[in-house]
Design a protein around this motif. Structure first.
Motif, PDB file in Angstrom:
ATOM      1  N   VAL A 296       0.846  -1.196   0.000  1.00  0.00           N
ATOM      2  CA  VAL A 296       0.000   0.000   0.000  1.00  0.00           C
ATOM      3  C   VAL A 296       0.879   1.243   0.000  1.00  0.00           C
ATOM      4  CG1 VAL A 296      -1.753   1.317   1.236  1.00  0.00           C
ATOM      5  CG2 VAL A 296      -1.868  -1.177   1.219  1.00  0.00           C
ATOM      6  N   LEU A 297       0.650   2.124  -0.960  1.00  0.00           N
ATOM      7  CA  LEU A 297       1.332   3.415  -0.992  1.00  0.00           C
ATOM      8  C   LEU A 297       0.524   4.404  -0.159  1.00  0.00           C
ATOM      9  CD1 LEU A 297       3.648   5.137  -2.349  1.00  0.00           C
ATOM     10  CD2 LEU A 297       1.874   5.873  -3.969  1.00  0.00           C
ATOM     11  N   SER A 298       1.168   5.076   0.779  1.00  0.00           N
ATOM     12  CA  SER A 298       0.494   6.046   1.636  1.00  0.00           C
ATOM     13  C   SER A 298       1.169   7.405   1.501  1.00  0.00           C
ATOM     14  CB  SER A 298       0.531   5.606   3.108  1.00  0.00           C
ATOM     15  OG  SER A 298      -0.212   4.413   3.285  1.00  0.00           O
ATOM     16  N   LEU A 299       0.352   8.414   1.284  1.00  0.00           N
ATOM     17  CA  LEU A 299       0.824   9.792   1.243  1.00  0.00           C
ATOM     18  C   LEU A 299       0.068  10.564   2.316  1.00  0.00           C
ATOM     19  CD1 LEU A 299       2.386  12.153  -0.162  1.00  0.00           C
ATOM     20  CD2 LEU A 299       0.303  12.486  -1.528  1.00  0.00           C
ATOM     21  N   GLU A 300       0.807  11.092   3.283  1.00  0.00           N
ATOM     22  CA  GLU A 300       0.195  11.848   4.375  1.00  0.00           C
ATOM     23  C   GLU A 300       0.663  13.290   4.320  1.00  0.00           C
ATOM     24  OE1 GLU A 300       0.330  12.094   9.283  1.00  0.00           O
ATOM     25  OE2 GLU A 300       0.775  10.199   8.252  1.00  0.00           O
ATOM     26  N   VAL A 301      -0.289  14.214   4.398  1.00  0.00           N
ATOM     27  CA  VAL A 301       0.022  15.643   4.460  1.00  0.00           C
ATOM     28  C   VAL A 301      -0.610  16.168   5.752  1.00  0.00           C
ATOM     29  CG1 VAL A 301      -0.133  17.880   3.324  1.00  0.00           C
ATOM     30  CG2 VAL A 301      -0.011  15.791   1.942  1.00  0.00           C
ATOM     31  N   ARG A 302       0.240  16.629   6.667  1.00  0.00           N
ATOM     32  CA  ARG A 302      -0.232  17.057   7.993  1.00  0.00           C
ATOM     33  C   ARG A 302       0.258  18.469   8.284  1.00  0.00           C
ATOM     34  NH1 ARG A 302       1.808  13.106  10.848  1.00  0.00           N
ATOM     35  NH2 ARG A 302       3.575  14.172  11.797  1.00  0.00           N
ATOM     36  N   ASP A 303      -0.663  19.313   8.786  1.00  0.00           N
ATOM     37  CA  ASP A 303      -0.288  20.683   9.133  1.00  0.00           C
ATOM     38  C   ASP A 303      -0.725  20.986  10.558  1.00  0.00           C
ATOM     39  OD1 ASP A 303      -2.916  22.288   9.330  1.00  0.00           O
ATOM     40  OD2 ASP A 303      -3.163  21.313   7.390  1.00  0.00           O
ATOM     41  N   ASP A 304      -0.199  22.072  11.115  1.00  0.00           N
ATOM     42  CA  ASP A 304      -0.546  22.493  12.477  1.00  0.00           C
ATOM     43  C   ASP A 304      -1.381  23.771  12.448  1.00  0.00           C
ATOM     44  OD1 ASP A 304       1.312  24.320  11.633  1.00  0.00           O
ATOM     45  OD2 ASP A 304       2.627  24.141  13.392  1.00  0.00           O
ATOM     46  N   GLY A 305      -2.231  23.889  11.426  1.00  0.00           N
ATOM     47  CA  GLY A 305      -3.017  25.102  11.240  1.00  0.00           C
ATOM     48  C   GLY A 305      -4.292  25.132  12.052  1.00  0.00           C
ATOM     49  N   LEU A 347      -4.378  14.699   6.123  1.00  0.00           N
ATOM     50  CA  LEU A 347      -4.965  14.046   4.960  1.00  0.00           C
ATOM     51  C   LEU A 347      -4.086  12.865   4.583  1.00  0.00           C
ATOM     52  CD1 LEU A 347      -6.489  15.620   1.809  1.00  0.00           C
ATOM     53  CD2 LEU A 347      -4.648  13.956   1.537  1.00  0.00           C
ATOM     54  N   ILE A 348      -4.685  11.698   4.412  1.00  0.00           N
ATOM     55  CA  ILE A 348      -3.934  10.499   4.058  1.00  0.00           C
ATOM     56  C   ILE A 348      -4.541   9.886   2.802  1.00  0.00           C
ATOM     57  CG2 ILE A 348      -3.167   8.213   4.786  1.00  0.00           C
ATOM     58  CD1 ILE A 348      -3.393   9.115   7.658  1.00  0.00           C
ATOM     59  N   LEU A 349      -3.720   9.731   1.790  1.00  0.00           N
ATOM     60  CA  LEU A 349      -4.085   9.008   0.576  1.00  0.00           C
ATOM     61  C   LEU A 349      -3.509   7.605   0.666  1.00  0.00           C
ATOM     62  CD1 LEU A 349      -4.992   8.720  -2.454  1.00  0.00           C
ATOM     63  CD2 LEU A 349      -2.726   9.644  -3.048  1.00  0.00           C
ATOM     64  N   SER A 350      -4.352   6.590   0.502  1.00  0.00           N
ATOM     65  CA  SER A 350      -3.894   5.196   0.532  1.00  0.00           C
ATOM     66  C   SER A 350      -4.256   4.542  -0.792  1.00  0.00           C
ATOM     67  CB  SER A 350      -4.555   4.433   1.688  1.00  0.00           C
ATOM     68  OG  SER A 350      -4.272   5.034   2.929  1.00  0.00           O
ATOM     69  N   ILE A 351      -3.273   3.883  -1.410  1.00  0.00           N
ATOM     70  CA  ILE A 351      -3.497   3.226  -2.692  1.00  0.00           C
ATOM     71  C   ILE A 351      -2.932   1.811  -2.631  1.00  0.00           C
ATOM     72  CG2 ILE A 351      -3.103   3.273  -5.181  1.00  0.00           C
ATOM     73  CD1 ILE A 351      -2.612   6.260  -4.977  1.00  0.00           C
ATOM     74  N   PRO A 352      -3.791   0.773  -2.599  1.00  0.00           N
ATOM     75  CA  PRO A 352      -3.276  -0.601  -2.731  1.00  0.00           C
ATOM     76  C   PRO A 352      -2.744  -0.773  -4.146  1.00  0.00           C
ATOM     77  CG  PRO A 352      -5.536  -0.563  -1.871  1.00  0.00           C
ATOM     78  CD  PRO A 352      -5.235   0.807  -2.394  1.00  0.00           C
ATOM     79  N   LEU A 353      -1.476  -1.081  -4.263  1.00  0.00           N
ATOM     80  CA  LEU A 353      -0.856  -1.082  -5.582  1.00  0.00           C
ATOM     81  C   LEU A 353      -1.394  -2.196  -6.460  1.00  0.00           C
ATOM     82  CD1 LEU A 353       2.806  -0.089  -4.760  1.00  0.00           C
ATOM     83  CD2 LEU A 353       0.852   1.329  -5.345  1.00  0.00           C
ATOM     84  N   GLY A 354      -1.863  -3.276  -5.866  1.00  0.00           N
ATOM     85  CA  GLY A 354      -2.451  -4.338  -6.663  1.00  0.00           C
ATOM     86  C   GLY A 354      -3.729  -3.898  -7.330  1.00  0.00           C
TER      87      GLY A 354
END
Length: 375
Positions: A296-305, A347-354
């Protein structure tokens, strides 16, 4: 329930009990056609025909039972009411039958309730069938909407690429030619005032060239040809430079081999998230985390706003968040968004590569138009 004749399949080995049940049905005002079967093979054969309800004794010849008959009906996939009738069914057995999908159960000594039980069971089955059909239509509509969303994103990305090529070929070529013309004039004009105007024109031209490059990069991120990690590094550096917000990239891999389309989806997701942070979050620090584990590819973008309230998330015009979900779905992924006012947003994007298709290099994905544009 309609007044049509009802077709009743009766699994019963005693002719007298069958006639008694039939009499109670007719006494209850039901117009019925019945077929009595005794054995499992006859029951299986009879199920191929259309029926409105199945009545079944519990104890049948050759060790066959009403619960087994119920399981056979369930395995057939038909939505058909099944009423268990027994001379001495225990409470535990009755509960098990209801748990396994029986519509009702009756004692043979209390068949006065048979007609209303059949009517209620048929009505409930009709409602279940209607719900299943409605669910199937809804699923088809949702699938068609997803396909339409993917088609629109594909069209948007293809249009972006076409516009980027036009800017590069037409605008870029004209600006480059103009730079050469200015250079020729600067070499041949000794007048100081003219030189000052030419220098100002050259500075404006430099800004125009940089703007066209930035527009082309936003329209079609050629940086993805260097790989997703390199593209995110470039994006994070540019975000920090433009916004003044400290932004850090953390990654589990220096390079990644990803299926076609995935790098562009991840890139656009990060781009959208950083754009929203710059516009609305009033954050001081941003972390972009890219990781690959367990397929699983995970992209997380987190801010302290300032974070998002429930009202922000429920806004009728919050198409950016909806767009993120739709775009993730084009490669089989999903978006998780969590936020607390005054704490920040993740925000977390999760992509099962299969689920995203066959393996391909990121370089192949850079030219893919089957992803989506920004919302």
């Amino acid at each position: 329930m309609t007044s049509r004749r009802l077709r009743v399949l009766h699994l019963e080995d005693a002719e007298l009990d069958h006639e008694l049940a039939l009499a109670h049905l007719r006494r209850g005002g039901l117009d019925v056609d019945t077929l009595r079967v005794e054995t499992e093979p006859d029951y299986r054969s009879a199920l191929r025909e259309p029926w409105d309800v199945v009545l079944s004794d519990y104890n049948l010849p050759h060790g066959f039972t009403g619960l087994q008959a119920l399981e056979i009906l369930r395995a057939s996939g038909r939505v058909l009411p099944f009423i268990l009738i027994s001379g001495a069914i225990g409470e535990d057995m009755a509960v098990e039958a209801m748990r396994n999908g029986a519509s009702d159960y009756l004692l043979k000594s209390r068949l006065a309730r048979l007609a209303p039980a059949v009517a209620n069971a048929i009505q409930a089955a009709e409602m279940r069938r209607a719900k299943m059909e409605a669910d199937a239509r809804l699923a088809r509509s949702q699938r068609q909407l997803r396909e339409l969303a993917q088609h629109l994103q594909t069209s948007v990305e293809a249009e972006r690429a076409a516009i980027a090529r036009e800017i590069h070929d037409d605008v870029g070529g004209s600006l480059t030619a103009l730079r050469f013309e200015l250079a020729w004039l600067e070499r041949r004009s000794p007048d100081a005032e003219t030189q000052a105007h030419l220098a100002s024109a050259r500075e404006s031209l430099t800004h125009a060239i940089e703007a066209s490059k930035r527009i082309m990069q936003n329209l079609r991120p050629a940086i993805l040809e260097q790989g997703l990690v390199a593209a995110l590094q470039w994006m994070v550096q540019g975000f920090t430079r433009r916004s003044g917000i400290e932004c850090t990239l953390r990654t589990s891999h220096e390079t990644l081999q990803l299926p076609a389309g995935v790098p562009l989806v991840a890139y656009r997701t990060a781009q959208e998230a950083l754009t929203n942070i710059h516009k609305h979050a009033r954050a001081r620090h941003v972390l972009v985390d890219l990781s690959l584990g367990a397929g699983v590819l995970s992209l997380e973008v987190r801010d302290d706003g300032r974070g998002l309230s429930k009202e922000d998330l429920a806004k009728a015009q919050s198409f950016g968040i909806r767009g993120l979900h739709e775009r993730a779905g084009t490669v089989g992924g999903w978006i998780d968004l969590s936020s607390r006012p005054g704490v920040g947003t993740t925000l977390i994007l999760s992509i099962p590569l299969g689920a995203a298709g066959g393996a391909a290099d990121e370089d192949d994905a850079a030219g893919e138009a089957a992803a989506w544009g920004s919302s």
